[in-house]
Design an enzyme around this catalytic site. Sequence first.
Site, PDB file in Angstrom:
ATOM      1  N   SER A  58       0.806  -1.291  -0.176  1.00 13.26           N
ATOM      2  CA  SER A  58      -0.081  -0.011  -0.121  1.00 13.26           C
ATOM      3  C   SER A  58       0.669   1.338  -0.149  1.00 13.26           C
ATOM      4  O   SER A  58       0.162   2.265  -0.115  1.00 13.26           O
ATOM      5  CB  SER A  58      -0.939  -0.081   1.165  1.00 13.26           C
ATOM      6  OG  SER A  58      -2.083  -0.959   1.041  1.00 13.26           O
ATOM      7  N   LYS A  61      -0.035   3.752  -2.830  1.00 11.31           N
ATOM      8  CA  LYS A  61      -0.868   4.646  -2.776  1.00 11.31           C
ATOM      9  C   LYS A  61      -0.136   6.299  -2.361  1.00 11.31           C
ATOM     10  O   LYS A  61      -0.717   7.258  -2.732  1.00 11.31           O
ATOM     11  CB  LYS A  61      -1.838   4.665  -1.424  1.00 11.31           C
ATOM     12  CG  LYS A  61      -2.624   3.504  -1.644  1.00 11.31           C
ATOM     13  CD  LYS A  61      -3.733   3.235  -0.233  1.00 11.31           C
ATOM     14  CE  LYS A  61      -4.334   2.024  -0.560  1.00 11.31           C
ATOM     15  NZ  LYS A  61      -3.934   0.609   0.022  1.00 11.31           N
ATOM     16  N   SER A 118      -5.980   3.354   4.792  1.00 11.27           N
ATOM     17  CA  SER A 118      -5.337   2.540   3.719  1.00 11.27           C
ATOM     18  C   SER A 118      -6.374   1.918   3.132  1.00 11.27           C
ATOM     19  O   SER A 118      -6.085   0.786   2.250  1.00 11.27           O
ATOM     20  CB  SER A 118      -4.298   1.643   3.982  1.00 11.27           C
ATOM     21  OG  SER A 118      -3.308   1.240   3.066  1.00 11.27           O
ATOM     22  N   LYS A 222       2.996   6.762   4.751  1.00  8.68           N
ATOM     23  CA  LYS A 222       2.086   5.616   4.386  1.00  8.68           C
ATOM     24  C   LYS A 222       2.872   4.407   4.694  1.00  8.68           C
ATOM     25  O   LYS A 222       4.016   4.118   4.559  1.00  8.68           O
ATOM     26  CB  LYS A 222       1.935   5.590   2.782  1.00  8.68           C
ATOM     27  CG  LYS A 222       0.780   4.847   2.241  1.00  8.68           C
ATOM     28  CD  LYS A 222      -0.403   5.196   2.555  1.00  8.68           C
ATOM     29  CE  LYS A 222      -1.675   3.898   2.707  1.00  8.68           C
ATOM     30  NZ  LYS A 222      -1.341   2.992   3.672  1.00  8.68           N
TER      31      LYS A 222
END
Length: 383
Positions: A58, A61, A118, A222
């Site tokens: 993730s 992202k 997320s 993140k």
Amino acid sequence: MKRWICGTAAALLLWAMLPVPVRAVDLPIGSQSALLMEKETGQILYAKNEHEQLEPASVTKVMTLLLTMEAIDSGALRYDDMITASDYASSMGGSQIFLEAGEQMSVEDLLKGVCVASGNDAAVALAEHLAGVTELFAAQMNNRAKELGMHDTNFVNCNGLPAEGHVTSAYDVALMSRELVLHHPDIRRFTTIWMDTLRDGESEISNTNRLIRFYDGATGLKTGSTSSAGYCISATAERDGMELIAVTMKADTSNQRFEDAKALLNYGFSAYALLDAGEGVSPEPVTVELGTSDTVQPVLAQEGRRLLAERSQLADVERTVTLAESVTAPVEAGQELGHVTVTSGGTVLATLPLLAGDSVPRLTWGQALVRLLRAALPGAAAA
């Protein structure tokens, strides 16, 4: 002619790019790949297998957020725009905010869903709204990656769910993270949230990045994890006006990625400082010959006014200002008039140009004649 300003300084000056060398330090980094970068200068302070191509999970992202924030800052998208979730967006597994097909949610709440929870479904909803279909959005991600010099990267999707050929590197993650936090600081409104709600308080979300709560100065950014990618993070934190980006990839455990990120950030904050280049520098005006003004004021170049330096270099700093004796008009604003050289212990740390703060046109023949008459016959000129 040289004009000197010497002494101990609380500021260093940078023009000719003299990067701080990466120290050969032995940090307890258990992740397979890692990198530490200072945001403003982009200088690398620590690296381990930084170009190894790995799955980012993730952390992908970050690029989705970057393209979204670029659309917002360009005016193409607004925080209060409402987006309708597609069947495909609502079908996403893994981390999610449980969008239902046909559900409408604002861009602001979707960003919150991506940054805090997320949400894979929130990322897809944003991607489809911006590009129509996720495949086109992935192409946009790859194009932006090439523009940023992310040569280790190939994106297949917008959320980091496992896909063949979906890879990046710690170095590339740092590049896109820097672009996001440097040019779109409003993202902090979302990445610094620890706990919040969606759907008018009906849905609670909490940040997957526990550093936001437990690390002093944490600003984001993140996390990511899958069984094949391991545990990854792009962690940002700011102290004393300096923001660092710590990337770790393919840690064996969630705790390991956070401990690695903290080790990188602690090292950076303890060993380096970011200082204002303009503090204490006041160059004298330079004489202008045949100009409409007799002098022009040198000013420090804006670019490179902040310098990253090792803390050990900050003692006994000397600065030498070198300026031209005079210049002949016309003088253009931004024209180089001299420079400042900064040394510590005999080692040149940086050089910063001194530029003309204003334009000075050349005297016309008529103006030159009037000036001569005033100089020769001041009384007559006054009459």
